[in-house]
Design an enzyme around this catalytic site. Sequence first.
Site, PDB file in Angstrom:
ATOM      1  N   LYS A 128       0.830  -1.207   0.000  1.00 17.48           N
ATOM      2  CA  LYS A 128       0.000   0.000   0.000  1.00 17.48           C
ATOM      3  C   LYS A 128       0.863   1.256   0.000  1.00 17.48           C
ATOM      4  CE  LYS A 128      -4.089  -2.210   1.859  1.00 17.48           C
ATOM      5  NZ  LYS A 128      -3.593  -3.592   1.741  1.00 17.48           N
ATOM      6  N   LYS A 163      -8.342   1.922   5.118  1.00 14.51           N
ATOM      7  CA  LYS A 163      -7.842   0.542   5.049  1.00 14.51           C
ATOM      8  C   LYS A 163      -6.620   0.376   5.932  1.00 14.51           C
ATOM      9  CE  LYS A 163      -7.115   1.079   0.522  1.00 14.51           C
ATOM     10  NZ  LYS A 163      -6.677   0.854  -0.886  1.00 14.51           N
ATOM     11  N   ARG A 213      -6.501  -5.258 -12.082  1.00 15.12           N
ATOM     12  CA  ARG A 213      -5.186  -5.820 -11.790  1.00 15.12           C
ATOM     13  C   ARG A 213      -4.379  -5.849 -13.088  1.00 15.12           C
ATOM     14  NH1 ARG A 213      -2.829  -9.192  -8.218  1.00 15.12           N
ATOM     15  NH2 ARG A 213      -3.464  -7.526  -6.790  1.00 15.12           N
ATOM     16  N   ARG A 228     -11.782  -6.431 -11.517  1.00 12.43           N
ATOM     17  CA  ARG A 228     -12.497  -7.124 -10.431  1.00 12.43           C
ATOM     18  C   ARG A 228     -13.647  -6.206 -10.001  1.00 12.43           C
ATOM     19  NH1 ARG A 228      -7.035  -7.658  -7.284  1.00 12.43           N
ATOM     20  NH2 ARG A 228      -7.027  -5.553  -8.132  1.00 12.43           N
ATOM     21  N   ARG A 236     -16.034  -3.375  -2.399  1.00  8.84           N
ATOM     22  CA  ARG A 236     -14.738  -3.978  -2.717  1.00  8.84           C
ATOM     23  C   ARG A 236     -14.838  -4.862  -3.954  1.00  8.84           C
ATOM     24  NH1 ARG A 236     -13.893  -6.998   2.817  1.00  8.84           N
ATOM     25  NH2 ARG A 236     -16.069  -7.512   2.268  1.00  8.84           N
ATOM     26  N   ASP A 276      -2.677  -2.333  -8.975  1.00  4.93           N
ATOM     27  CA  ASP A 276      -4.120  -2.182  -8.836  1.00  4.93           C
ATOM     28  C   ASP A 276      -4.513  -0.763  -9.199  1.00  4.93           C
ATOM     29  OD1 ASP A 276      -4.262  -4.772  -8.025  1.00  4.93           O
ATOM     30  OD2 ASP A 276      -4.585  -4.339  -5.905  1.00  4.93           O
ATOM     31  N   GLU A 284      -2.752   0.296  -5.211  1.00  2.00           N
ATOM     32  CA  GLU A 284      -1.776  -0.572  -4.562  1.00  2.00           C
ATOM     33  C   GLU A 284      -0.753  -1.035  -5.593  1.00  2.00           C
ATOM     34  OE1 GLU A 284      -3.102  -3.861  -2.211  1.00  2.00           O
ATOM     35  OE2 GLU A 284      -4.714  -2.731  -1.256  1.00  2.00           O
ATOM     36  N   ASN A 286       1.317  -4.370  -5.758  1.00  2.00           N
ATOM     37  CA  ASN A 286       1.491  -5.669  -5.123  1.00  2.00           C
ATOM     38  C   ASN A 286       2.761  -6.352  -5.626  1.00  2.00           C
ATOM     39  OD1 ASN A 286      -1.305  -6.264  -3.664  1.00  2.00           O
ATOM     40  ND2 ASN A 286      -1.733  -5.218  -5.590  1.00  2.00           N
TER      41      ASN A 286
END
Length: 320
Positions: A128, A163, A213, A228, A236, A276, A284, A286
């Site tokens: 993050k 978050k 993603r 997503r 979410r 993301d 984000e 990742n």
Amino acid sequence: MSQRNILFVADPLDEFKIYKDTTFSMMREAQRRGWRIAACLPQDLQWVSGGHVTATVRQITLTGDAMHWYHDDIIETKALKDFDVVLMRKDPPFDAEYIYATHLLEQAEREGARVVNKPRALRDHPEKLAIMEFPQFTTPTLVTRSAESVKAFHAEHGDIILKPLDGMGGMGIFRVRQDALNLGSIVETLNKGGAETIMVQRFVPQIVDGDKRILIIGGVPAPFVLARIPQGTEVRGNLAAGGKGVAQPLTERNREIAETVGKALAPRGLLLIGLDVIGDSVTEINVTSPTCFQEITDQTGFDVPAMFIDALEVELEKGP
């Protein structure tokens, strides 16, 4: 070329959902190319002074059977330097034990092991907080322990997402709208009364079109993304939170973002990045165990695992 030996440091094999597991798809592609596969858990790593970092590993063969998808060929203790490459694929949480594992892996590097993604890069890019390096691509964001700062941020932006920094799969994400309903309670829950740092972001309404993603492999974005999409009343999009994964072509704007991030981060030892993006905002970066290989491959026919193993082979050909 001699047969390559690859070690996956991962979660327990018996917990894999192989119909969607990205680590499994990497194993399958590696075995297709004739590589020998081994696996261990982070807790199997150890070091003794005067020796090397070792692990108790399971040499495995994939069977092609969905029920019993692997069998053990042998269980043995091996030095990590004796593998051609070690893939660190342990899922978050990015906790103290994860960090300790990266230190062991970094010692293995000093002994001659090749580790992907690089342990130091894993530590330096918490998923993050890594977005702070790219403010031009982020929605307004606050990182703080202070409840007062969160309230001020909400007063300015009205509709916000809160978050924890160590969550995954959408865990612990809250949305607070203009009415500020339960804002104080949510902050107390997330920041543990000021003991823990949290992230707060202005809500990005394009989440209705999906949390995309984007996979960056060897600095190059894959040509398809997985959007997503939140379902029902859920905010979410994470697949683990019930989001629907829909593969889509990479847009030009998303390509521009991904190439900028990949150009900066890949040279640091991040062969695989899962970016993301909601709308045009990076939420984000990742790097621990990015997923979505199989979903993209199944829906588009583009072979993401092959793209990854190709990039891994290029990396290995460069030598130490």
